[in-house]
Design an enzyme around this catalytic site. Structure first.
Site, PDB file in Angstrom:
ATOM      1  CB  SER A  60      -0.830   0.039   1.250  1.00  0.00           C
ATOM      2  OG  SER A  60      -1.893  -1.235   1.313  1.00  0.00           O
TER       3      SER A  60
HETATM    4  N1  SAH Z   1      -0.881  -4.382   3.882  1.00  0.00           N
HETATM    5  C1  SAH Z   1      -0.387  -5.121   2.726  1.00  0.00           C
HETATM    6  C2  SAH Z   1      -1.349  -4.861   1.421  1.00  0.00           C
HETATM    7  C3  SAH Z   1      -1.073  -6.046   0.553  1.00  0.00           C
HETATM    8  S1  SAH Z   1      -2.483  -6.222  -0.732  1.00  0.00           S
HETATM    9  C4  SAH Z   1       1.038  -4.230   2.137  1.00  0.00           C
HETATM   10  O1  SAH Z   1       1.014  -3.157   2.677  1.00  0.00           O
HETATM   11  O2  SAH Z   1       2.006  -4.991   1.794  1.00  0.00           O
HETATM   12  C5  SAH Z   1      -3.741  -7.024  -0.092  1.00  0.00           C
HETATM   13  C6  SAH Z   1      -3.310  -8.420   0.411  1.00  0.00           C
HETATM   14  O3  SAH Z   1      -4.390  -9.076   0.992  1.00  0.00           O
HETATM   15  C7  SAH Z   1      -2.574  -9.274  -0.627  1.00  0.00           C
HETATM   16  O4  SAH Z   1      -1.291  -9.774  -0.245  1.00  0.00           O
HETATM   17  C8  SAH Z   1      -3.717 -10.460  -0.770  1.00  0.00           C
HETATM   18  O5  SAH Z   1      -3.133 -11.481  -0.992  1.00  0.00           O
HETATM   19  C9  SAH Z   1      -4.190 -10.454   0.450  1.00  0.00           C
HETATM   20  N2  SAH Z   1      -5.649 -11.040   0.454  1.00  0.00           N
HETATM   21  C10 SAH Z   1      -6.760 -10.836  -0.258  1.00  0.00           C
HETATM   22  N3  SAH Z   1      -7.747 -11.610   0.122  1.00  0.00           N
HETATM   23  C11 SAH Z   1      -7.541 -12.129   1.273  1.00  0.00           C
HETATM   24  C12 SAH Z   1      -8.228 -13.078   2.075  1.00  0.00           C
HETATM   25  N4  SAH Z   1      -9.552 -13.225   2.032  1.00  0.00           N
HETATM   26  N5  SAH Z   1      -7.506 -13.297   3.206  1.00  0.00           N
HETATM   27  C13 SAH Z   1      -6.216 -13.206   3.398  1.00  0.00           C
HETATM   28  N6  SAH Z   1      -5.447 -12.196   2.557  1.00  0.00           N
HETATM   29  C14 SAH Z   1      -6.053 -11.707   1.477  1.00  0.00           C
END
Ligand code: SAH
Length: 210
Positions: A60
């Site tokens: 993010s």
């Molecule tokens: N906070 C993270 C955001 C990553 S993007 C950062 O700044 O790096 C969002 C993440 O949510 C992805 O890695 C994706 O694989 C995960 N995600 C999506 N749906 C999900 C679910 N149902 N359960 C767990 N993780 C999930």
């Protein structure tokens, strides 16, 4: 330019964008973002922008990490927080500096394993990771004082609301890929209240694990 100086510039920029909580700014100042992204992109680590982390996911934008953390902590300090969507682990690391214990779930195992190594390298010990579908929350460790969701469901997941303590706070993006808003949920004894904040763009919250 050294990473310390570029990091300082990022802090200035976040202040200009309206981030006020000095504890949040301090956590960002003390957490190297470049170790959460691949080397080829590391020179862009302190730009205020989202970057790809593989598997179709993104780390993010720092402003969003700061804003969501500030919204989560605004009403007072929190003891235990659940994060849904570990991704690179950057948001997790910021939370780990501000609350007592962080639980974080990720559905893509490869991302979770990389994040774990980064926490070890930074000596962050109050983080517990789980490879699972975060839409279900983490019932065995519930209830939580706070929940932060970093992928967007189309509506507020009631399974997550039910895992908040009364008075607990959840911050999450809600919507589809063309329109999303940041929402803050306050759990009450009767149910919950919601506040709609600003427009955001997140990857979708998907079901199942990989
Ligand atoms: N906070 C993270 C955001 C990553 S993007 C950062 O700044 O790096 C969002 C993440 O949510 C992805 O890695 C994706 O694989 C995960 N995600 C999506 N749906 C999900 C679910 N149902 N359960 C767990 N993780 C999930």
């Amino acid at each position: 330019m050294t990473s310390q100086r570029t990091r300082e510039r990022l802090i200035q920029r976040l202040k200009e964008e309206g981030i006020r909580d000095y504890k949040v700014l301090e956590a960002i100042r003390n957490t190297p973002r470049h170790i959460f992204i691949e080397e080829a992109l590391a020179s862009r680590a302190y730009e205020d922008t989202a970057l790809p982390i593989g598997h179709g996911q993104t780390i993010s934008q720092p402003y969003i990490v700061a804003r969501m953390t500030e919204l989560l902590l605004e009403k007072g300090p929190l003891d235990t927080v659940l994060e849904v969507g570990t991704g690179s682990g950057y948001q997790t690391a910021i939370l780990s500096r501000l609350v007592n214990r962080v639980y974080s779930v990720e559905r893509i195992e490869a991302l979770q394993l990389q994040a774990r190594k980064r926490f070890q390298a930074l000596g962050l010990r109050n983080i517990r990771l789980r490879h699972s579908d975060g839409g279900m929350g983490l019932p065995e460790y519930a209830p939580f004082d706070g929940i932060l969701v970093t992928a967007a469901p189309e509506g507020i997941p009631l399974a997550l609301v039910s895992q908040l303590k009364p008075g607990g706070i959840m911050v999450l993006p809600v919507g589809n890929q063309s329109e999303q808003v940041l929402v803050r949920v306050l759990k009450t004894n009767e149910g919950y209240q919601k506040e709609i904040l600003e427009q955001v763009i997140f990857v979708p919250l998907l079901g199942g694990v990989q």
